[in-house]
Structure formats: C-alpha cells, structure tokens
Design an enzyme around this catalytic site. Structure first.
Site, PDB file in Angstrom:
ATOM      1  N   LEU A   8      -5.654 -11.156  -6.880  1.00 46.68           N
ATOM      2  CA  LEU A   8      -4.393 -11.006  -6.158  1.00 46.68           C
ATOM      3  C   LEU A   8      -4.542 -11.274  -4.662  1.00 46.68           C
ATOM      4  O   LEU A   8      -5.353 -10.646  -3.992  1.00 46.68           O
ATOM      5  CB  LEU A   8      -3.836  -9.602  -6.393  1.00 46.68           C
ATOM      6  CG  LEU A   8      -2.462  -9.311  -5.780  1.00 46.68           C
ATOM      7  CD1 LEU A   8      -1.414 -10.291  -6.261  1.00 46.68           C
ATOM      8  CD2 LEU A   8      -2.044  -7.874  -6.093  1.00 46.68           C
ATOM      9  N   HIS A   9      -3.706 -12.195  -4.157  1.00 46.87           N
ATOM     10  CA  HIS A   9      -3.735 -12.529  -2.738  1.00 46.87           C
ATOM     11  C   HIS A   9      -2.441 -13.218  -2.334  1.00 46.87           C
ATOM     12  O   HIS A   9      -1.710 -13.761  -3.160  1.00 46.87           O
ATOM     13  CB  HIS A   9      -4.928 -13.451  -2.414  1.00 46.87           C
ATOM     14  CG  HIS A   9      -4.832 -14.812  -3.057  1.00 46.87           C
ATOM     15  ND1 HIS A   9      -5.078 -15.016  -4.398  1.00 46.87           N
ATOM     16  CD2 HIS A   9      -4.533 -16.035  -2.539  1.00 46.87           C
ATOM     17  CE1 HIS A   9      -4.934 -16.311  -4.684  1.00 46.87           C
ATOM     18  NE2 HIS A   9      -4.597 -16.942  -3.568  1.00 46.87           N
ATOM     19  N   LEU A  10      -2.195 -13.207  -1.031  1.00 43.10           N
ATOM     20  CA  LEU A  10      -1.092 -13.918  -0.395  1.00 43.10           C
ATOM     21  C   LEU A  10      -1.668 -14.880   0.630  1.00 43.10           C
ATOM     22  O   LEU A  10      -2.797 -14.728   1.091  1.00 43.10           O
ATOM     23  CB  LEU A  10      -0.152 -12.941   0.311  1.00 43.10           C
ATOM     24  CG  LEU A  10       0.466 -11.811  -0.512  1.00 43.10           C
ATOM     25  CD1 LEU A  10       1.161 -10.814   0.414  1.00 43.10           C
ATOM     26  CD2 LEU A  10       1.452 -12.354  -1.529  1.00 43.10           C
TER      27      LEU A  10
END
Length: 341
Positions: A179-181
C-alpha cells in the site's frame, strides 16, 4: 535514523491561489530528497529542466513532459492480473528498502513512523515521493481510510498550490502490491483544480466528472473536520471497485469548492478498464498522475506531435462499456444511500 515532521492542523493549507510555493514541510521534503540524490539512491539522473509543454488548443490544458528515463530505467512493474491480489512478502516491498530512502515521517505525537515519506527512485519529476502508511502491516494495494487520511494530511501540510497525491490500484498501473500513494509537485495548474462537475449524490455531496468518456466520482473537503467522513465515503467506493475487480485511480488536489466560494480539497476516483500484466502503450498510459492532467512521454516525436484531441482519443480507450459504467454508478448511489441509514 530519519527525521520527523509533526502534522499541525492549525497550519493546514487548502489554497491553490497563492504565490507561496514552499513552507517548512516543503523545505524538509526537498532537502531530504536532495540528500538522497547526493547519496546516489535513484536509478537515473533527474532532469530538473525536462522539456514540457501545455496542450492549450482545448479546454483541459494538459501538461505533457518528455521523460524517456522514467520508461527505460525504472523497476519493471509486476504483471498483475487482478485488482485483489494478496501481499507477497517474497516480492519487492517497502520493508526491503534502505533506511536512507526514507525522507521523514509525517507524525502526530502518538504515531511516530506510522506515515513514512520515501523517495520514488524512478521519479516522474523532481521531488516525486511515495507515501507509505503502516508499512509493517504489509497491506496490499487497496485503499484504507488511514491511507486516505495520510494523503489528505500530506496535501494540506504543503504550501504548494499544485501539489498532488495519487493512488493506482493493481491493474490501474500500480507497479507493486504494497500500500502506497504518490506525492509530487506539478509545474502548472491542473484542470482538475477548477473543472466543473455535476452533482451525483446530494446527501454525501458527491459529484461526477463526465467531461470525457472515462468518468470519475468526486468529493470535496472544505475543512479538517470533514477528513474522516469523506475518507469513509471514498473507501466505500474503492472497496466496492476492488471487490468487483474494477481497476481504479484516485487523485487529491487543492482547488475550487463546488458548493461555495472557499478553497477546498478535491478527491477524484476514476473507474476504468484494467491493464493486465502491466501492458504499456506506445503513446499515452493513464495512471493517477496522467488522468490528473500531467502526461510523461517516452518518445520525443510523440512529445512534439501530440494534441489534446489525440490524447482524448487515447483516454477514451480505457473507458468501460456503457452498461458497466451505468451499473457502477447505480451501485455507488446505493452504497452512499446506505451510509445515511
């Protein structure tokens, strides 16, 4: 050990109409990013003067940039086939990066190291970073409320009027399943910051962007008190899209409020055709940053010749069939209705 920046709600900046570009938060990000450059942590030499131009013959004013190194030297994306894919600790993930790649954490007093800001070692632009929430939880690339809150805090911590946070689902050009932005500064105003959208669901104040065939749900946030409520609405939609194996992208920008004269954060959630096994197209590839109005290109010939009509033609290739789009919109209306029961 990396540095810490305490999130300050009293300094939250919603404005895209300002000449101020940098504050203490931005200065820390830039200094730490420059430090990573001197340590040779990137896969190629970043061009601070890369050619870009604006497609100004239409109403989108798309920014296009020549960036062949991004395509030629970045880590090969994993070939995902499904939006829902379990986390695999044997594949590359953010628990395997060097400590030097961590720039700093965006903290409150209770949660040191919960929200990590790290380099993107194959950046689209200078100071392109990744936002990694709770990395030790080994969460797959499916949005969570906490992840969205991280993105919102990142945007309002910056003074920059054209800062963007984005998310790509698997099969929506996410290159890894942890999970990352994405977070980056853009050189000009994006069309998303001022484009008019139509009201879609009154009670939740949800809008629809239907300027072209590939559509997006849109929310606005006018103050910090709305962060968690809107994050929950966004997650209702992205959870649904994930469960239905529908690729999607999200972007957060500063912009005009749809419903008042104040500035607001705008959150866009596109639903689109899946890209299976990381297929890349010769001309335009649309992930969150590209959908937002900034298109890096690999080839100089395409950079010189691309028009807005040509870009729109490529954009419409990722649209879902009309009946599928209609079903998604009906389902999302039902989901939002149930939020008020």
């Amino acid at each position: 050990m990396w540095k810490h920046f305490k999130f300050d709600p009293t300094s939250a900046n919603f404005s895209y109409r300002t000449d101020e570009k940098f504050n203490e938060f931005d200065t820390l990000l830039r200094c730490e990013w420059d430090r990573a450059v001197t340590q040779g942590l990137f896969t190629f030499q970043i061009d601070h003067h890369a050619k870009y131009r604006i497609l100004d013959k239409g109403n989108l004013n798309y920014i296009i940039q020549l960036n062949p190194s991004r395509y030629e030297k970045r880590r090969t994306p994993y070939p995902f086939e499904n939006v829902n894919t379990p986390f695999d600790k044997n594949k590359f993930n953010f628990n395997k990066i060097k400590n030097e790649e961590i720039l700093f954490s965006l903290d409150n007093e209770q949660d040191k190291d919960k929200y990590l800001i790290i380099i993107n070692n194959s950046p689209i632009r200078p100071y392109h970073v990744l936002l990694v929430p709770n990395r030790e939880l080994e969460q797959p690339q499916i949005l969570t409320i906490d992840c969205i809150l991280f993105g919102l805090q990142f945007v309002v911590s910056s003074a920059h009027p054209y800062i963007l946070v984005g998310f790509n689902s698997l099969c929506g050009y996410a290159s890894m399943n942890h999970l990352h932005l994405h977070g980056l500064y853009l050189p000009e105003r994006l069309y998303l910051q001022t484009i008019t959208c139509n009201l879609f669901h009154e009670k939740s104040n949800c809008y629809i962007l239907s300027l072209y065939d590939t559509q997006a749900f849109v929310f606005e946030i006018r103050n910090l008190n709305e962060f968690e409520k809107i994050a929950r609405y966004v997650c209702k939609i992205t959870d649904y899209l994930s469960l239905q194996n529908i690729a999607h992208n999200m972007a957060i920008v500063k912009g005009e409020s749809f419903s008042s004269s104040t500035d607001a954060l705008r959150i866009f959630i596109w639903f689109r055709q899946s890209v299976v096994n990381g297929t890349m197209f010769e001309r335009c590839n649309f992930a969150c940053i590209e959908l937002s109005g900034f298109m890096p290109l690999q080839y100089e010939e395409i950079f010189n010749e691309l028009t807005e009509s040509g870009l729109r033609e490529d954009l419409n290739k990722i649209v879902l069939p009309t009946d599928v789009q209609q079903r998604i919109k009906e389902d999302v209306k039902h989901l939002l209705d149930n939020s008020f029961l």
